[in-house]
Design an enzyme around this catalytic site. Structure first.
Site, PDB file in Angstrom:
ATOM      1  N   SER A  29       0.958  -0.878  -0.008  1.00  0.00           N
ATOM      2  CA  SER A  29       0.321   0.110  -0.194  1.00  0.00           C
ATOM      3  C   SER A  29       0.683   1.049   0.042  1.00  0.00           C
ATOM      4  O   SER A  29       1.974   1.185   0.765  1.00  0.00           O
ATOM      5  CB  SER A  29      -1.052   0.337   1.075  1.00  0.00           C
ATOM      6  OG  SER A  29      -1.824  -1.050   1.508  1.00  0.00           O
ATOM      7  N   HIS A  60      -3.605   0.391  -4.414  1.00  0.00           N
ATOM      8  CA  HIS A  60      -3.157  -0.856  -5.715  1.00  0.00           C
ATOM      9  C   HIS A  60      -3.714  -1.176  -6.869  1.00  0.00           C
ATOM     10  O   HIS A  60      -4.278  -1.556  -7.058  1.00  0.00           O
ATOM     11  CB  HIS A  60      -3.727  -2.134  -4.992  1.00  0.00           C
ATOM     12  CG  HIS A  60      -3.304  -2.248  -3.612  1.00  0.00           C
ATOM     13  ND1 HIS A  60      -1.700  -2.809  -3.771  1.00  0.00           N
ATOM     14  CD2 HIS A  60      -3.279  -1.193  -2.024  1.00  0.00           C
ATOM     15  CE1 HIS A  60      -1.524  -3.114  -1.684  1.00  0.00           C
ATOM     16  NE2 HIS A  60      -2.655  -2.136  -1.013  1.00  0.00           N
ATOM     17  N   HIS A  82      -5.703  -8.655  -1.400  1.00  0.00           N
ATOM     18  CA  HIS A  82      -6.097  -8.758  -0.518  1.00  0.00           C
ATOM     19  C   HIS A  82      -6.837 -10.470   0.867  1.00  0.00           C
ATOM     20  O   HIS A  82      -8.133  -9.974  -0.436  1.00  0.00           O
ATOM     21  CB  HIS A  82      -5.930  -7.990   0.567  1.00  0.00           C
ATOM     22  CG  HIS A  82      -5.640  -6.889   1.093  1.00  0.00           C
ATOM     23  ND1 HIS A  82      -5.007  -5.727  -0.488  1.00  0.00           N
ATOM     24  CD2 HIS A  82      -3.735  -6.410   1.864  1.00  0.00           C
ATOM     25  CE1 HIS A  82      -3.819  -5.128  -0.152  1.00  0.00           C
ATOM     26  NE2 HIS A  82      -3.301  -5.049   0.583  1.00  0.00           N
ATOM     27  N   TYR A  84      -9.147  -9.478   2.459  1.00  0.00           N
ATOM     28  CA  TYR A  84     -10.592  -9.661   2.899  1.00  0.00           C
ATOM     29  C   TYR A  84     -11.042  -9.309   1.450  1.00  0.00           C
ATOM     30  O   TYR A  84     -12.718  -8.866   1.385  1.00  0.00           O
ATOM     31  CB  TYR A  84     -10.391  -8.672   4.063  1.00  0.00           C
ATOM     32  CG  TYR A  84      -9.031  -7.039   3.554  1.00  0.00           C
ATOM     33  CD1 TYR A  84      -9.468  -6.324   2.310  1.00  0.00           C
ATOM     34  CD2 TYR A  84      -8.266  -7.215   3.804  1.00  0.00           C
ATOM     35  CE1 TYR A  84      -9.404  -5.075   1.635  1.00  0.00           C
ATOM     36  CE2 TYR A  84      -7.362  -6.109   3.082  1.00  0.00           C
ATOM     37  CZ  TYR A  84      -8.280  -5.218   3.101  1.00  0.00           C
ATOM     38  OH  TYR A  84      -6.401  -4.129   1.797  1.00  0.00           O
ATOM     39  N   GLU A  85     -10.536  -9.318   0.560  1.00  0.00           N
ATOM     40  CA  GLU A  85     -10.774  -8.157  -0.592  1.00  0.00           C
ATOM     41  C   GLU A  85     -12.352  -9.734  -1.157  1.00  0.00           C
ATOM     42  O   GLU A  85     -13.187  -9.073  -2.021  1.00  0.00           O
ATOM     43  CB  GLU A  85     -10.347  -7.969  -1.733  1.00  0.00           C
ATOM     44  CG  GLU A  85      -9.033  -6.326  -0.943  1.00  0.00           C
ATOM     45  CD  GLU A  85      -8.412  -6.409  -2.738  1.00  0.00           C
ATOM     46  OE1 GLU A  85      -8.663  -6.002  -3.311  1.00  0.00           O
ATOM     47  OE2 GLU A  85      -7.296  -6.730  -2.194  1.00  0.00           O
ATOM     48  N   ALA A 112       2.588  -2.083   3.639  1.00  0.00           N
ATOM     49  CA  ALA A 112       2.299  -0.872   4.824  1.00  0.00           C
ATOM     50  C   ALA A 112       1.980  -1.316   5.947  1.00  0.00           C
ATOM     51  O   ALA A 112       1.088  -2.073   6.293  1.00  0.00           O
ATOM     52  CB  ALA A 112       1.372   0.049   4.165  1.00  0.00           C
ATOM     53  N   MET A 213      -2.438  -6.726   7.025  1.00  0.00           N
ATOM     54  CA  MET A 213      -3.151  -7.585   6.725  1.00  0.00           C
ATOM     55  C   MET A 213      -2.638  -8.148   5.009  1.00  0.00           C
ATOM     56  O   MET A 213      -3.222  -8.634   3.818  1.00  0.00           O
ATOM     57  CB  MET A 213      -3.857  -6.579   6.135  1.00  0.00           C
ATOM     58  CG  MET A 213      -4.481  -5.730   7.359  1.00  0.00           C
ATOM     59  SD  MET A 213      -6.119  -4.828   6.693  1.00  0.00           S
ATOM     60  CE  MET A 213      -6.493  -3.558   7.821  1.00  0.00           C
ATOM     61  N   SER A 214      -1.624  -8.723   4.879  1.00  0.00           N
ATOM     62  CA  SER A 214      -1.074  -9.085   3.658  1.00  0.00           C
ATOM     63  C   SER A 214       0.079 -10.122   3.893  1.00  0.00           C
ATOM     64  O   SER A 214       0.947 -10.250   4.586  1.00  0.00           O
ATOM     65  CB  SER A 214      -1.076  -8.054   2.638  1.00  0.00           C
ATOM     66  OG  SER A 214       0.602  -7.644   2.682  1.00  0.00           O
ATOM     67  N   ASN A 237       2.295   3.647  10.292  1.00  0.00           N
ATOM     68  CA  ASN A 237       1.804   4.755  11.274  1.00  0.00           C
ATOM     69  C   ASN A 237       2.037   4.155  12.763  1.00  0.00           C
ATOM     70  O   ASN A 237       2.819   2.996  12.467  1.00  0.00           O
ATOM     71  CB  ASN A 237      -0.043   4.723  11.026  1.00  0.00           C
ATOM     72  CG  ASN A 237      -0.349   3.082  10.880  1.00  0.00           C
ATOM     73  OD1 ASN A 237      -0.655   2.906   9.096  1.00  0.00           O
ATOM     74  ND2 ASN A 237      -1.272   2.669  11.410  1.00  0.00           N
ATOM     75  N   HIS A 251      -6.226   4.709   5.941  1.00  0.00           N
ATOM     76  CA  HIS A 251      -6.117   4.378   4.784  1.00  0.00           C
ATOM     77  C   HIS A 251      -5.250   5.356   3.818  1.00  0.00           C
ATOM     78  O   HIS A 251      -4.134   4.934   2.991  1.00  0.00           O
ATOM     79  CB  HIS A 251      -7.553   3.959   3.652  1.00  0.00           C
ATOM     80  CG  HIS A 251      -6.382   3.260   2.645  1.00  0.00           C
ATOM     81  ND1 HIS A 251      -5.556   2.243   3.043  1.00  0.00           N
ATOM     82  CD2 HIS A 251      -7.203   2.972   1.957  1.00  0.00           C
ATOM     83  CE1 HIS A 251      -5.551   1.653   1.646  1.00  0.00           C
ATOM     84  NE2 HIS A 251      -6.274   2.469   0.408  1.00  0.00           N
TER      85      HIS A 251
HETATM   86  N1  HPA Z   1      -2.982  -1.760  10.638  1.00  0.00           N
HETATM   87  C1  HPA Z   1      -3.082  -2.651  10.195  1.00  0.00           C
HETATM   88  N2  HPA Z   1      -2.707  -2.594   8.844  1.00  0.00           N
HETATM   89  C2  HPA Z   1      -1.859  -1.724   8.713  1.00  0.00           C
HETATM   90  C3  HPA Z   1      -1.420  -0.558   9.792  1.00  0.00           C
HETATM   91  C4  HPA Z   1      -2.682  -0.922  11.136  1.00  0.00           C
HETATM   92  O1  HPA Z   1      -1.686   0.145  11.536  1.00  0.00           O
HETATM   93  N3  HPA Z   1      -1.059   0.214   8.726  1.00  0.00           N
HETATM   94  C5  HPA Z   1      -1.037   0.099   7.214  1.00  0.00           C
HETATM   95  N4  HPA Z   1      -1.548  -1.517   7.518  1.00  0.00           N
END
Ligand code: HPA
Length: 276
Positions: A29, A60, A82, A84-85, A112, A213-214, A237, A251
Site C-alpha cells: 500500500s 493498488h 488481500h 479481505y477482498e 505497509a 493485512m497481507s 503509522n 488508509h
Molecule cells: N494495522 C493493520 N494494517 C495496517 C496498518 C495498521 O495499523 N497500517 C498499515 N497497514
C-alpha cells in the site's frame, strides 16, 4: 491448494515475457511507485491475465510490470489482492506462483504496516525477520487441498522463511545509504478492520513488532515453491489505538506515508538487486 502445476503453467504461458525474470517484487500500500522505475516495462493489467485476483483497494493499481531494475530482470506485481477482498488464498497468491513459473527464484515483498514496537516511528522501514500468520493459524492457508509435488512439498518448513543472507545484504546496503533499518516480526491479521486497543496489547504480548493485512500467504507460497524471500515493511503509522490524525481516514494516511517513504525503499531495493 487451488491451482496445480498445469494450471499455473497455463496462466504463466499467457505472459510473453521477453526475458526470464530473476526477482519478483510485490508493492504494498502506497508503494506502487516502485514499479514506475522499471526500465522498458511491459505492463499487463491483472484483468488480462486469466484467474488473477481482482484488486479493488485504492493504492493498488493491479498490474504486472516486467522489465529491468538496477540491471536485474524483474517481474513486479504493482499492487496486490488481500484476503479481505474476498478471493480464496489460493487465488490471492496465484501471482507468486506465476512469478515462480516465469523463472523468479527470489521474492522481495513489501507492505505497509502499523508499528507495534515502541522503539519504532512512522516512516521507518523494517526488515521482516519472521512472521506470525494469525490467518494461517486460524485455519486459512493457500496450501489447503491436494498438494502438487511439482509445485512444492506437502509440509513446508517456515523456519528461516525470511532469508538471512538477503537480510544481511539489505542491512549492508542500508548502512551504505545511511538508512537506519528496523528489524522485527510481522503479524498478519485478516482485516479489513484496524485493530482495537486490546488487540494491539495482545499483538505486542505475542511478540509482534508490526501488524498488517497481507504478505504471510504470499511468503507461504514462495517458500512452498522454494523461493528466497526478503520482506520489508514500511511502518506507515504507529498502531496506538487509532483514530488517525487524517480526516479521510487511516488508509489515506497509509498511502500518503508510502509516497514519502518511496525514495528510501527504492534505493534499498535497487542496492539489494545490485548485489544478488
Ligand atoms: N494495522 C493493520 N494494517 C495496517 C496498518 C495498521 O495499523 N497500517 C498499515 N497497514
Amino acid at each position: 491448494m487451488m491451482y496445480d502445476s498445469g494450471e499455473v503453467e497455463r496462466v504463466a504461458g499467457q505472459i510473453r515475457a521477453p526475458f526470464e525474470p530473476q526477482v519478483g517484487i510485490i508493492t504494498g500500500s502506497g508503494l506502487s511507485g516502485l514499479a514506475e522505475e522499471v526500465e522498458e516495462p511491459l505492463v499487463i493489467p491483472y484483468g488480462e491475465i486469466a484467474d488473477f485476483p481482482p484488486v479493488t483497494v485504492e493504492g493498488h493499481p493491479g498490474q504486472m510490470v516486467l522489465g529491468h531494475l538496477a540491471g536485474k530482470a524483474v517481474v513486479v506485481m504493482q499492487g496486490r489482492a488481500h484476503f479481505y477482498e474476498g478471493s480464496p488464498l489460493g487465488r490471492i497468491t496465484l501471482p507468486v506462483r506465476v512469478m515462480r513459473a516465469l523463472g523468479a527464484d527470489t521474492l522481495i515483498v513489501t507492505n505497509a504496516a502499523g508499528g507495534l514496537n515502541e522503539g519504532f516511528k512512522a516512516g521507518d522501514l523494517m526488515l521482516i525477520t519472521d512472521h506470525i500468520n494469525l490467518v494461517g493459524m486460524a485455519g486459512h492457508s493457500p496450501l489447503f487441498g491436494p498438494n502438487d509435488e511439482r509445485l512444492g512439498p506437502r509440509f513446508v518448513d517456515m523456519s528461516g522463511a525470511y532469508d538471512k543472507e538477503l537480510r544481511k545484504i539489505a542491512l549492508e546496503v542500508g548502512d551504505e545509504l545511511g538508512l537506519e533499518l528496523r528489524q522485527g516480526v510481522y503479524a498478519m491479521l485478516g482485516g479489513p478492520t484496524f485493530e482495537t486497543p486490546a488487540e494491539i496489547r495482545f499483538l505486542r504480548l505475542m511478540g509482534a513488532d508490526a501488524v498488517g493485512m497481507s504478505t504471510a500467504p504470499e511468503v507461504v507460497v514462495a517458500r512452498h515453491g522454494g523461493m528466497r524471500v526478503l520482506g520489508i515493511s514500511h511502518i506507515s503509522n504507529m498502531a496506538v489505538g487509532h483514530p488517525t490524525k487524517k480526516e479521510e481516514g487511516l488508509h489515506e494516511e497509509v498511502l500518503e506515508a508510502g509516497q514519502k517513504a518511496l525514495p528510501k525503499l527504492l534505493a534499498l531495493i535497487k542496492g539489494v538487486l545490485g548485489r544478488i
